[in-house]
Design an enzyme around this catalytic site. Structure first.
Site, mmCIF file in Angstrom:
data_model
loop_
_atom_site.group_PDB
_atom_site.id
_atom_site.type_symbol
_atom_site.label_atom_id
_atom_site.label_comp_id
_atom_site.label_asym_id
_atom_site.label_seq_id
_atom_site.Cartn_x
_atom_site.Cartn_y
_atom_site.Cartn_z
ATOM 1 N N GLY A 13 -28.294 55.973 -50.601
ATOM 2 C CA GLY A 13 -28.611 54.877 -51.516
ATOM 3 C C GLY A 13 -28.277 55.244 -52.949
ATOM 4 C CD GLU A 54 -20.834 59.037 -45.021
ATOM 5 O OE1 GLU A 54 -19.828 59.407 -45.643
ATOM 6 O OE2 GLU A 54 -21.958 58.975 -45.546
ATOM 7 N N GLY A 70 -29.491 63.207 -49.641
ATOM 8 C CA GLY A 70 -29.609 62.277 -50.771
ATOM 9 C C GLY A 70 -30.581 62.739 -51.832
ATOM 10 N N GLY A 77 -25.136 48.945 -45.686
ATOM 11 C CA GLY A 77 -24.481 49.934 -46.559
ATOM 12 C C GLY A 77 -24.907 51.374 -46.329
ATOM 13 C CB ALA A 118 -11.395 58.693 -63.288
ATOM 14 C CB VAL A 137 -27.933 68.567 -48.410
ATOM 15 C CG1 VAL A 137 -28.781 68.747 -47.157
ATOM 16 C CG2 VAL A 137 -26.678 69.418 -48.327
ATOM 17 C CE LYS A 148 -25.659 63.938 -45.386
ATOM 18 N NZ LYS A 148 -26.204 62.690 -44.847
ATOM 19 C CG ASP A 152 -23.306 62.326 -43.038
ATOM 20 O OD1 ASP A 152 -22.713 62.365 -44.130
ATOM 21 O OD2 ASP A 152 -24.543 62.196 -42.949
HETATM 22 N N1 HSE Z 1 -24.062 58.037 -44.280
HETATM 23 C C1 HSE Z 1 -25.069 58.950 -44.660
HETATM 24 C C2 HSE Z 1 -26.305 58.663 -43.829
HETATM 25 C C3 HSE Z 1 -25.494 58.835 -46.098
HETATM 26 O O1 HSE Z 1 -26.316 57.706 -43.048
HETATM 27 O O2 HSE Z 1 -27.259 59.396 -43.949
HETATM 28 C C4 HSE Z 1 -24.833 59.761 -47.035
HETATM 29 O O3 HSE Z 1 -24.856 61.088 -46.629
#
Ligand code: HSE
Length: 437
Positions: free
Chosen positions: A302, A190, A134, A187, A43, A132, A205, A201
């Site tokens: 990533g 956030e 990545g 990229g 979706a 948490v 985590k 962020d």
């Molecule tokens: N924006 C986050 C960071 C990545 O810079 O670590 C995803 O949690």
């Protein structure tokens, strides 16, 4: 055995990575999981783009409800983010008896207690390795690998964007705003970069790791947050001269009276491995009473690194979903009826070391006044550095490192120092962690 069917909510960066990894490693994954894991539905509001990424044989819709209500879907993967539609769809999926995999740290840090209780009630798994750090399997490590231990503390670089900014500021002497733009272009950041820079962020985590480490409910609202936007390059340089690096650390510690849960810029001795984690990389140090210090390092964001965590959860659920729910690993590592009510300590009560920078008049007795205030507050000095005044200036920068002290005592001492007629402006205060035991 028939394939396990996955429905994906959102096919952006991580969703695309998940589709790619599932396809590329299909054989290895089914050899491990015991059956094929098939992406059956996606979706996404951008249906055309979603169709392109998902490829042949995958049903694509713009309506997430179709996925969470579809009788053929066994596992719903939520990669929308945020606490709006994502929360509704996750709760609906659980209601419908579907297992959920999510990378949504904000959703779980803020509403995890409700979501895990509902999942427990419905006998389904909510897996969140990707939420948490990545690709680093830190949830698995804390929840299972370290399960013999009484965890004492965790300290992590868990926001790649701010670590990238601090690294560039230190290595290239770059300006904060320019590096932030670069992080956004690459990229990492956030959608709202204040989430990265002001510690939200990282605190999301950290809240999840703290709950798993200490067996407490998730309590993001009690976390202390301080970001990196007010850090100056002068402090980065002075810290370096004294043998420290400044990192945005998430720290959670067990104390007799409660749990410390805090995110803030932190001086770390440069000889610690974690002080040398640079760029967008993440690292988590966890101290267990039996194992001692352990460190986990890897990509914190990533497409494919995060997909690595999403797919690991898919494999876990595929292996475990037929097991009696009572015998699965509990969502928060501890049995739900065994959670502790140890409080989260207010920031005033935490105990750490401190870096203080003051601008003082260069005349006799000034330092004596400052050190007397610190001594009266029972704060012991570990190191001190005074810079020569710039040409034609009478003000000098004085840097003081303290031994362990309680935050409220340090605040009182800072107020006393700022009130001295020989001190110019505010005292800069940055916390310092030795991370040695
Ligand atoms: N924006 C986050 C960071 C990545 O810079 O670590 C995803 O949690």
């Amino acid at each position: 055995m028939k394939p396990i069917k996955v429905g994906l909510l959102g096919i952006g960066t991580v969703g695309g990575g998940t589709a790619t990894v599932l396809k590329r490693n299909a054989q290895e994954i089914s050899r491990r999981a015991g059956r094929e894991i098939q992406l059956a539905m996606v979706a996404d509001l951008n249906v055309d783009r979603a169709r392109q990424i998902a490829g042949e044989g995958v049903t694509v819709t713009a309506d997430g409800n179709e996925v969470v209500n579809h009788p053929d879907i066994d596992i719903v993967v939520e990669l929308i983010g945020g606490t709006g539609i994502a929360k509704q769809l996750v709760l609906k999926a659980i209601e419908n008896g579907k297992h959920v995999v999510t990378a949504n740290k904000k959703l779980l840090a803020e509403y995890g207690n409700e979501i895990f209780a509902k999942a427990q009630d419905k006998g389904v798994i909510v897996a969140f390795e990707a939420a948490v750090a990545g690709g680093i399997p830190i949830i698995k490590a804390l929840r299972e690998g370290l399960t013999a231990n009484r965890i004492e503390w965790i300290a992590g670089i868990i926001n790649g964007t701010s670590n990238f900014i601090l690294t560039e500021m230190r290595e290239k002497g770059s300006d904060f705003a320019d590096v932030l733009k670069e992080a956004q272009r690459l990229g990492y950041a956030e959608a709202d970069p204040t989430f990265d820079i002001e510690g939200h962020d990282a605190a999301h985590k950290l809240t999840l790791m703290s709950a798993i480490a200490f067996g407490i409910p998730v309590q993001f609202d009690k976390a202390y947050l301080e970001g990196i936007s007010r850090l100056t390059s002068a402090d980065i340089t002075y810290a370096e001269e004294l043998g420290y690096r400044i990192k945005l650390l998430g720290i959670t510690k067990r104390k007799a009276s409660g749990i410390e849960l805090r995110v803030h810029p932190t001086l770390i001795p440069e000889k610690r491995l974690i002080a040398n984690v640079n760029g967008v990389m993440n690292a988590v140090l966890a101290k267990g009473d039996a194992v001692g210090q352990t460190m986990y390092y890897g990509a914190g964001a990533g497409a494919e690194p995060t997909a690595s965590a999403v797919v690991a959860d898919l494999v876990d659920i595929t292996r475990l979903h037929t097991a009696d729910p009572e015998h699965r690993v509990p969502h928060l590592a501890f049995q739900p009826n065994q959670l502790s009510d140890l409080p989260i300590l207010p920031i005033d009560e935490i105990e750490t070391c401190y870096y203080l920078r003051l601008s003082a008049e260069d005349k006799p007795g000034v330092l004596a006044d400052v050190t007397r205030i610190l001594a009266d507050a029972d704060i012991s000095i570990d190191a001190m550095m005074q810079k020569e005044p710039a040409e034609g200036q009478t003000l000098v920068d004085v840097i003081i490192l303290t031994h362990l002290a309680v935050e409220k005592d340090v605040n009182a001492a800072i107020a006393g120092i700022e009130a001295l007629p020989t001190i110019n402006g505010k005292v800069t205060r940055i916390r310092l962690e030795t991370l040695d035991k």
